[in-house]
Motif scaffolding. Structure first.
Motif, mmCIF file in Angstrom:
data_model
loop_
_atom_site.group_PDB
_atom_site.id
_atom_site.type_symbol
_atom_site.label_atom_id
_atom_site.label_comp_id
_atom_site.label_asym_id
_atom_site.label_seq_id
_atom_site.Cartn_x
_atom_site.Cartn_y
_atom_site.Cartn_z
ATOM 1 N N LEU A 157 49.366 50.582 -55.998
ATOM 2 C CA LEU A 157 49.983 49.620 -56.908
ATOM 3 C C LEU A 157 48.998 48.555 -57.391
ATOM 4 O O LEU A 157 49.219 47.941 -58.434
ATOM 5 C CB LEU A 157 51.173 48.946 -56.225
ATOM 6 C CG LEU A 157 52.335 49.858 -55.810
ATOM 7 C CD1 LEU A 157 53.483 49.038 -55.250
ATOM 8 C CD2 LEU A 157 52.807 50.715 -56.969
ATOM 9 N N ASP A 158 47.947 48.325 -56.638
ATOM 10 C CA ASP A 158 47.000 47.254 -56.941
ATOM 11 C C ASP A 158 45.572 47.751 -56.684
ATOM 12 O O ASP A 158 44.898 47.302 -55.760
ATOM 13 C CB ASP A 158 47.320 46.032 -56.062
ATOM 14 C CG ASP A 158 46.401 44.841 -56.318
ATOM 15 O OD1 ASP A 158 45.713 44.835 -57.356
ATOM 16 O OD2 ASP A 158 46.376 43.933 -55.465
ATOM 17 N N PRO A 159 45.095 48.695 -57.492
ATOM 18 C CA PRO A 159 43.803 49.339 -57.203
ATOM 19 C C PRO A 159 42.619 48.381 -57.193
ATOM 20 O O PRO A 159 41.613 48.660 -56.546
ATOM 21 C CB PRO A 159 43.674 50.396 -58.301
ATOM 22 C CG PRO A 159 44.625 49.974 -59.375
ATOM 23 C CD PRO A 159 45.743 49.279 -58.685
ATOM 24 N N GLN A 160 42.722 47.254 -57.913
ATOM 25 C CA GLN A 160 41.627 46.287 -57.912
ATOM 26 C C GLN A 160 41.749 45.259 -56.788
ATOM 27 O O GLN A 160 40.878 44.406 -56.636
ATOM 28 C CB GLN A 160 41.567 45.542 -59.250
ATOM 29 C CG GLN A 160 41.237 46.417 -60.449
ATOM 30 C CD GLN A 160 40.984 45.549 -61.668
ATOM 31 O OE1 GLN A 160 39.846 45.302 -62.060
ATOM 32 N NE2 GLN A 160 42.063 45.078 -62.284
ATOM 33 N N ASN A 161 42.844 45.339 -56.027
ATOM 34 C CA ASN A 161 43.090 44.408 -54.925
ATOM 35 C C ASN A 161 43.017 42.961 -55.416
ATOM 36 O O ASN A 161 42.320 42.121 -54.843
ATOM 37 C CB ASN A 161 42.086 44.630 -53.785
ATOM 38 C CG ASN A 161 42.465 43.853 -52.521
ATOM 39 O OD1 ASN A 161 43.627 43.540 -52.296
ATOM 40 N ND2 ASN A 161 41.464 43.539 -51.709
ATOM 41 N N ILE A 162 43.800 42.655 -56.458
ATOM 42 C CA ILE A 162 43.795 41.285 -56.993
ATOM 43 C C ILE A 162 45.029 40.484 -56.586
ATOM 44 O O ILE A 162 45.040 39.264 -56.735
ATOM 45 C CB ILE A 162 43.669 41.269 -58.534
ATOM 46 C CG1 ILE A 162 44.914 41.872 -59.200
ATOM 47 C CG2 ILE A 162 42.388 41.942 -58.985
ATOM 48 C CD1 ILE A 162 44.972 41.621 -60.699
ATOM 49 N N MET A 163 46.076 41.153 -56.089
ATOM 50 C CA MET A 163 47.310 40.436 -55.779
ATOM 51 C C MET A 163 47.237 39.868 -54.362
ATOM 52 O O MET A 163 47.335 40.586 -53.368
ATOM 53 C CB MET A 163 48.530 41.363 -55.919
ATOM 54 C CG MET A 163 48.670 42.012 -57.295
ATOM 55 S SD MET A 163 48.619 40.844 -58.682
ATOM 56 C CE MET A 163 50.111 39.915 -58.414
ATOM 57 N N ASN A 164 47.003 38.564 -54.283
ATOM 58 C CA ASN A 164 46.939 37.841 -53.009
ATOM 59 C C ASN A 164 46.138 38.609 -51.952
ATOM 60 O O ASN A 164 46.629 38.872 -50.849
ATOM 61 C CB ASN A 164 48.340 37.538 -52.484
ATOM 62 C CG ASN A 164 48.364 36.326 -51.552
ATOM 63 O OD1 ASN A 164 47.394 35.565 -51.483
ATOM 64 N ND2 ASN A 164 49.456 36.157 -50.845
ATOM 65 N N PRO A 165 44.898 38.952 -52.253
ATOM 66 C CA PRO A 165 44.121 39.791 -51.321
ATOM 67 C C PRO A 165 43.794 39.060 -50.027
ATOM 68 O O PRO A 165 43.739 37.832 -49.974
ATOM 69 C CB PRO A 165 42.855 40.084 -52.128
ATOM 70 C CG PRO A 165 42.714 38.929 -53.071
ATOM 71 C CD PRO A 165 44.136 38.567 -53.439
#
Length: 474
Positions: free
Chosen positions: A460-468
């Protein structure tokens, strides 16, 4: 079980990603004064109620609509820059900290109650609406929203952390009370999960996936909730006990007998002393239960009499009853002021909060051993608990200039969690994992389950940008 962490391991690693000037320029062009890089604003959005200290985000965007959130996320995604949702900042586990840098999206201005469907017992709100605001707006309908974590938290944040609180023994947690969501994904697309229907078998349960995801899968921009009729009668009481064990045994028997008590909270003698000093309440400085009963006048009377009889068997005394809203507010002030009273009792302290929950039959075993360890440690602490569902919290009060106190408190927390897991409980009943409990997640769920969570996160978040950097590391 993992070995206790060292003091160095307890400080979150800060690995900021580059936030290019072109992104800040684009955010300012789109949002104008609603995009701030002022240090005081960034610092406000770079701390919560946890004991961690991390540099603040590079910018704060004040969103006023779902489209605002979506556009901010799309701009951040174009540069692989982290995005951290922010409500009111009441998190206890480091959820809001910019451990990989990035931008904070403040949704506090998204604070409208969008629809009240009294006939269906549902309400739809924006994420910045707080629980007190919601109850103020719907009280004329004869309905209320019961989830009460103590702080006047935002409903978006409560959904994101799967919060609960003092009424959970009767009304459940956010998991049971969120029907549907609108969420902005890591790609900046707004999606909807669920409907206002009370049940559904349509596809994957995406609502439950996002409830408790702590902002790591998307930004919640709308929440549809269950609401409940205000009870015909409400009565509250406090009761003092000769020991914590006596109070806990009383609760266990009450729950096992099926008494439909709405609230039952434990406050230890330490905490009562702190609250008395803070709020000048004059309560007996002994372990105490605060209870509340909802229902018809006859039902409330029967519940209260039953609980009073049970409490008397365990030495409960000095019952004080309250039936008017003003009297109930006075009694519950003791519980809701506990955190602030504790902090004031040791000026300048930091708090490490625990959040274990165990099956009700194991509550005494877990709690009493943990109290003995805390007493032996010499660390000042307070103890409160939603003990009707097996959930309780120690708050260890630390001098931030004494690393040995943090290490000792973390050792206590580790021993407490290990004990709860042995008793088939959890490391977090309602606060969420955030930063502080990442080390316990594998112990509780197993490596395979955590890897499945990582797989969902990557998809769902391949760039790992959501509250990593929260819940688990990638």
């Amino acid at each position: 079980m993992n070995a206790p962490a060292t003091t160095a391991q307890l400080i979150p690693e800060f690995h900021p990603r580059e936030v290019p000037a072109v992104l800040i320029e684009a955010l300012k062009a789109r949002f104008g004064e609603r995009c701030s890089t002022a240090l005081v604003v960034r610092e406000q959005h770079g701390r919560d109620e946890s004991s961690f200290t991390v540099p603040p985000p590079a910018a704060v965007v004040f969103a006023e609509s779902t489209d605002d959130v979506a556009q901010a996320v799309r701009l951040a995604a174009a540069h692989a820059v982290p995005v951290i949702p922010f409500g009111v900042g009441s998190s206890l586990e480091g959820h809001l900290l910019a451990v990989q840098g990035g931008i904070s999206i403040d949704v506090s201005r998204m604070n409208k109650v969008l629809a009240i469907n009294a006939e269906d017992l549902t309400v739809t709100v924006q994420p910045g609406v707080t629980r007190k605001q919601l109850n103020d707006e719907i009280k004329s309908t004869g309905l209320f929203f019961p989830i009460d974590p103590g702080a006047d938290a935002s409903l978006g944040g409560m959904a994101a952390t799967r919060a609960s609180g003092t009424n959970a023994v009767r009304y459940g947690t956010m998991r049971e009370n969120v029907l549907a969501l609108e969420v902005v994904t890591a790609q900046g697309e707004a999606i909807r999960t669920g409907t206002r229907a009370k049940k559904s078998s349509a596809g994957y349960d995406l609502t439950r996936l996002f409830v408790g995801s702590e902002g790591t899968l998307g930004v919640i921009t709308e929440v549809t909730l269950k609401i409940y009729p205000l009870p015909e009668a409400v009565s509250a009481a406090i009761c003092s006990f000769p020991s914590i064990e006596a109070a806990v045994r009383s609760v266990i028997q009450t729950v096992q007998l099926g008494v439909p008590i709405a609230r039952v909270e434990l406050i230890d003698a330490n905490t009562v002393r702190m609250v008395n000093a803070y709020a000048k309440l004059g309560l007996r400085e002994e372990p105490m239960l605060l209870m509340e009963f909802h229902g018809s006048p006859a039902g409330v009377k029967e519940q209260a009499e039953t609980v009073q009889e049970i409490a008397a068997e365990f030495g409960g005394n000095a019952f004080e009853w309250a039936s008017t809203p003003e009297e109930r507010t006075r009694l519950w002030t003791a519980r809701h002021n506990a955190y602030f009273a504790a902090v004031q009792s040791r000026p300048g302290c930091k708090v490490i909060s625990t959040d274990t929950c165990v099956p009700i039959s194991r509550l005494a075993d877990c709690l009493l051993d943990s109290v003995a360890e805390a007493d032996a440690s010499g660390i000042p602490y307070f103890l409160v608990g939603h003990v009707g569902d097996g959930n309780f919290h120690f708050g260890y009060l630390l001098d931030p200039n004494l690393p040995e106190e943090r290490a000792k408190a973390e050792q206590l927390n580790h021993a407490l969690v290990a004990r709860a897991l042995r008793l088939e409980g959890t490391c977090t009943g309602e606060h969420g994992v955030g930063l502080h409990k990442m080390g316990f997640l594998v112990d509780e769920t197993g490596a395979g389950a955590v890897e499945m969570m990582r797989t969902i996160k990557r998809a769902l978040d391949p760039q790992n940008i959501m509250n990593p950097g929260k819940i688990f590391s990638l």
